[in-house]
Design a protein around this motif. Structure first.
Motif, PDB file in Angstrom:
ATOM      1  N   MET A 184       0.950  -1.269  -0.030  1.00 58.24           N
ATOM      2  CA  MET A 184       0.125   0.296   0.102  1.00 58.24           C
ATOM      3  C   MET A 184       0.784   1.294  -0.116  1.00 58.24           C
ATOM      4  O   MET A 184       0.685   2.218  -0.784  1.00 58.24           O
ATOM      5  N   LYS A 185       1.926   1.266   0.787  1.00 60.68           N
ATOM      6  CA  LYS A 185       2.631   2.353   0.840  1.00 60.68           C
ATOM      7  C   LYS A 185       3.620   2.585  -0.515  1.00 60.68           C
ATOM      8  O   LYS A 185       3.819   3.823  -0.698  1.00 60.68           O
ATOM      9  N   ASN A 186       3.606   1.732  -1.485  1.00 56.38           N
ATOM     10  CA  ASN A 186       4.252   2.143  -2.544  1.00 56.38           C
ATOM     11  C   ASN A 186       3.211   2.677  -3.734  1.00 56.38           C
ATOM     12  O   ASN A 186       3.662   3.417  -4.433  1.00 56.38           O
ATOM     13  N   VAL A 187       1.879   2.193  -3.399  1.00 58.05           N
ATOM     14  CA  VAL A 187       0.939   2.839  -4.165  1.00 58.05           C
ATOM     15  C   VAL A 187       0.804   4.484  -4.087  1.00 58.05           C
ATOM     16  O   VAL A 187       0.876   5.090  -4.833  1.00 58.05           O
ATOM     17  N   ILE A 188       0.813   4.758  -2.643  1.00 54.33           N
ATOM     18  CA  ILE A 188       0.753   6.352  -2.240  1.00 54.33           C
ATOM     19  C   ILE A 188       1.879   6.831  -2.848  1.00 54.33           C
ATOM     20  O   ILE A 188       1.910   8.041  -3.600  1.00 54.33           O
ATOM     21  N   ARG A 189       3.061   6.300  -2.827  1.00 55.70           N
ATOM     22  CA  ARG A 189       4.271   6.731  -3.089  1.00 55.70           C
ATOM     23  C   ARG A 189       4.438   7.085  -4.693  1.00 55.70           C
ATOM     24  O   ARG A 189       4.558   8.214  -5.281  1.00 55.70           O
ATOM     25  N   PHE A 190       3.505   6.142  -5.439  1.00 57.81           N
ATOM     26  CA  PHE A 190       3.733   6.155  -7.138  1.00 57.81           C
ATOM     27  C   PHE A 190       2.367   7.512  -7.296  1.00 57.81           C
ATOM     28  O   PHE A 190       2.455   7.709  -8.200  1.00 57.81           O
ATOM     29  N   LEU A 191       1.502   7.612  -6.289  1.00 59.36           N
ATOM     30  CA  LEU A 191       0.608   8.733  -6.627  1.00 59.36           C
ATOM     31  C   LEU A 191       1.174  10.025  -6.339  1.00 59.36           C
ATOM     32  O   LEU A 191       0.705  11.253  -6.825  1.00 59.36           O
ATOM     33  N   ILE A 192       2.046  10.155  -5.445  1.00 55.52           N
ATOM     34  CA  ILE A 192       2.582  11.391  -4.869  1.00 55.52           C
ATOM     35  C   ILE A 192       3.590  11.836  -6.158  1.00 55.52           C
ATOM     36  O   ILE A 192       3.729  13.101  -6.332  1.00 55.52           O
TER      37      ILE A 192
ATOM     38  N   VAL B 190      14.237   6.836  -0.944  1.00 55.03           N
ATOM     39  CA  VAL B 190      13.060   7.318  -1.020  1.00 55.03           C
ATOM     40  C   VAL B 190      12.481   7.904   0.382  1.00 55.03           C
ATOM     41  O   VAL B 190      11.789   8.717   0.625  1.00 55.03           O
ATOM     42  N   LYS B 191      13.276   7.550   1.289  1.00 55.65           N
ATOM     43  CA  LYS B 191      13.118   7.923   2.839  1.00 55.65           C
ATOM     44  C   LYS B 191      13.170   9.506   2.935  1.00 55.65           C
ATOM     45  O   LYS B 191      12.758  10.433   3.365  1.00 55.65           O
ATOM     46  N   TYR B 192      14.340   9.924   2.199  1.00 56.31           N
ATOM     47  CA  TYR B 192      14.984  11.247   2.165  1.00 56.31           C
ATOM     48  C   TYR B 192      13.737  11.992   1.320  1.00 56.31           C
ATOM     49  O   TYR B 192      13.541  13.300   1.767  1.00 56.31           O
ATOM     50  N   ALA B 193      13.158  11.553   0.157  1.00 57.80           N
ATOM     51  CA  ALA B 193      12.336  11.956  -0.438  1.00 57.80           C
ATOM     52  C   ALA B 193      11.090  12.534   0.164  1.00 57.80           C
ATOM     53  O   ALA B 193      10.415  13.483   0.058  1.00 57.80           O
TER      54      ALA B 193
ATOM     55  N   ALA C 214      11.661  15.081   2.678  1.00 59.03           N
ATOM     56  CA  ALA C 214      11.651  16.416   1.802  1.00 59.03           C
ATOM     57  C   ALA C 214      10.338  16.898   1.626  1.00 59.03           C
ATOM     58  O   ALA C 214       9.776  18.213   1.730  1.00 59.03           O
ATOM     59  N   SER C 215       9.559  15.950   1.098  1.00 60.89           N
ATOM     60  CA  SER C 215       8.011  16.281   0.643  1.00 60.89           C
ATOM     61  C   SER C 215       7.100  16.628   1.877  1.00 60.89           C
ATOM     62  O   SER C 215       6.458  17.667   1.913  1.00 60.89           O
ATOM     63  N   ILE C 216       7.435  16.036   3.133  1.00 58.43           N
ATOM     64  CA  ILE C 216       6.715  16.479   4.196  1.00 58.43           C
ATOM     65  C   ILE C 216       7.184  17.923   4.629  1.00 58.43           C
ATOM     66  O   ILE C 216       6.337  18.776   4.917  1.00 58.43           O
ATOM     67  N   LEU C 217       8.500  18.056   4.735  1.00 58.70           N
ATOM     68  CA  LEU C 217       8.650  19.340   5.177  1.00 58.70           C
ATOM     69  C   LEU C 217       8.395  20.432   4.003  1.00 58.70           C
ATOM     70  O   LEU C 217       8.042  21.574   4.450  1.00 58.70           O
ATOM     71  N   PHE C 218       8.442  20.332   2.915  1.00 57.96           N
ATOM     72  CA  PHE C 218       7.962  21.277   1.769  1.00 57.96           C
ATOM     73  C   PHE C 218       6.507  21.667   2.051  1.00 57.96           C
ATOM     74  O   PHE C 218       6.298  22.676   1.795  1.00 57.96           O
ATOM     75  N   ASN C 219       5.873  20.599   2.009  1.00 63.01           N
ATOM     76  CA  ASN C 219       4.497  20.908   2.571  1.00 63.01           C
ATOM     77  C   ASN C 219       4.177  21.428   3.736  1.00 63.01           C
ATOM     78  O   ASN C 219       3.216  22.432   3.970  1.00 63.01           O
ATOM     79  N   LEU C 220       4.964  21.415   4.867  1.00 62.41           N
ATOM     80  CA  LEU C 220       4.779  22.137   5.943  1.00 62.41           C
ATOM     81  C   LEU C 220       5.330  23.464   5.897  1.00 62.41           C
ATOM     82  O   LEU C 220       4.447  24.476   6.330  1.00 62.41           O
ATOM     83  N   PHE C 221       6.214  23.576   5.033  1.00 60.89           N
ATOM     84  CA  PHE C 221       6.578  25.103   4.652  1.00 60.89           C
ATOM     85  C   PHE C 221       5.576  25.738   4.013  1.00 60.89           C
ATOM     86  O   PHE C 221       5.274  26.942   4.099  1.00 60.89           O
ATOM     87  N   LEU C 222       4.929  25.148   2.914  1.00 61.93           N
ATOM     88  CA  LEU C 222       3.749  25.835   2.304  1.00 61.93           C
ATOM     89  C   LEU C 222       2.498  26.110   3.125  1.00 61.93           C
ATOM     90  O   LEU C 222       2.060  27.256   2.973  1.00 61.93           O
TER      91      LEU C 222
END
Length: 95
Positions: A1-9, A80-83, A86-94
Motif C-alpha cells: 500500500m505504501k508504494n501505491v501512495i508513493r507512486f501517486l505522490i 525514498v526516505k529522504y524524498a 523532503a516532501s513533508i517538510l516542503f508541504n509544512l513550509f507551504l
C-alpha cells in the motif's frame, strides 16, 4: 500500500516541476499573488521584496527540487526516505 501512495505522490511533483517551468516563462505574474496570501505579514513582505524580483531564480530552483523529489520517490532504497522527508517538510513550509 505504501508504494501505491508513493507512486501517486511522485507524479504530483513531476508535473508540478513542468508546470512551474512553463509558468515562470509564460505567466510569471501569477506568482505575485502568493505574497498576498501569507498569514504572517513578514512572509508577504519577503515574497514581494526578495522572491518576486528574483522569480527567474526561485521558480527554476523550485522546479529542480520538485523534479528531484519526484524522481527519488519513484526510486528505491534509502533515497525514498529522504524524498518523503523532503516532501513533508516542503508541504509544512507551504502551510
Amino acid at each position: 500500500m505504501k508504494n501505491v501512495i508513493r507512486f501517486l505522490i511522485a507524479p504530483w511533483y513531476l508535473l508540478g516541476a513542468l508546470l512551474h517551468v512553463y509558468l515562470v516563462f509564460y505567466n510569471p505574474e501569477i506568482y505575485s499573488n502568493f505574497g498576498n496570501t501569507a498569514w504572517i505579514p513578514a512572509y508577504g513582505f519577503v515574497w514581494r521584496v526578495v522572491v518576486m524580483p528574483n522569480i527567474l531564480f526561485f521558480v527554476p530552483a523550485l522546479a529542480a527540487f520538485e523534479l528531484t523529489v519526484g524522481m527519488l520517490l519513484i526510486g528505491k532504497g534509502e533515497y525514498v526516505k529522504y524524498a518523503l522527508a523532503a516532501s513533508i517538510l516542503f508541504n509544512l513550509f507551504l502551510v
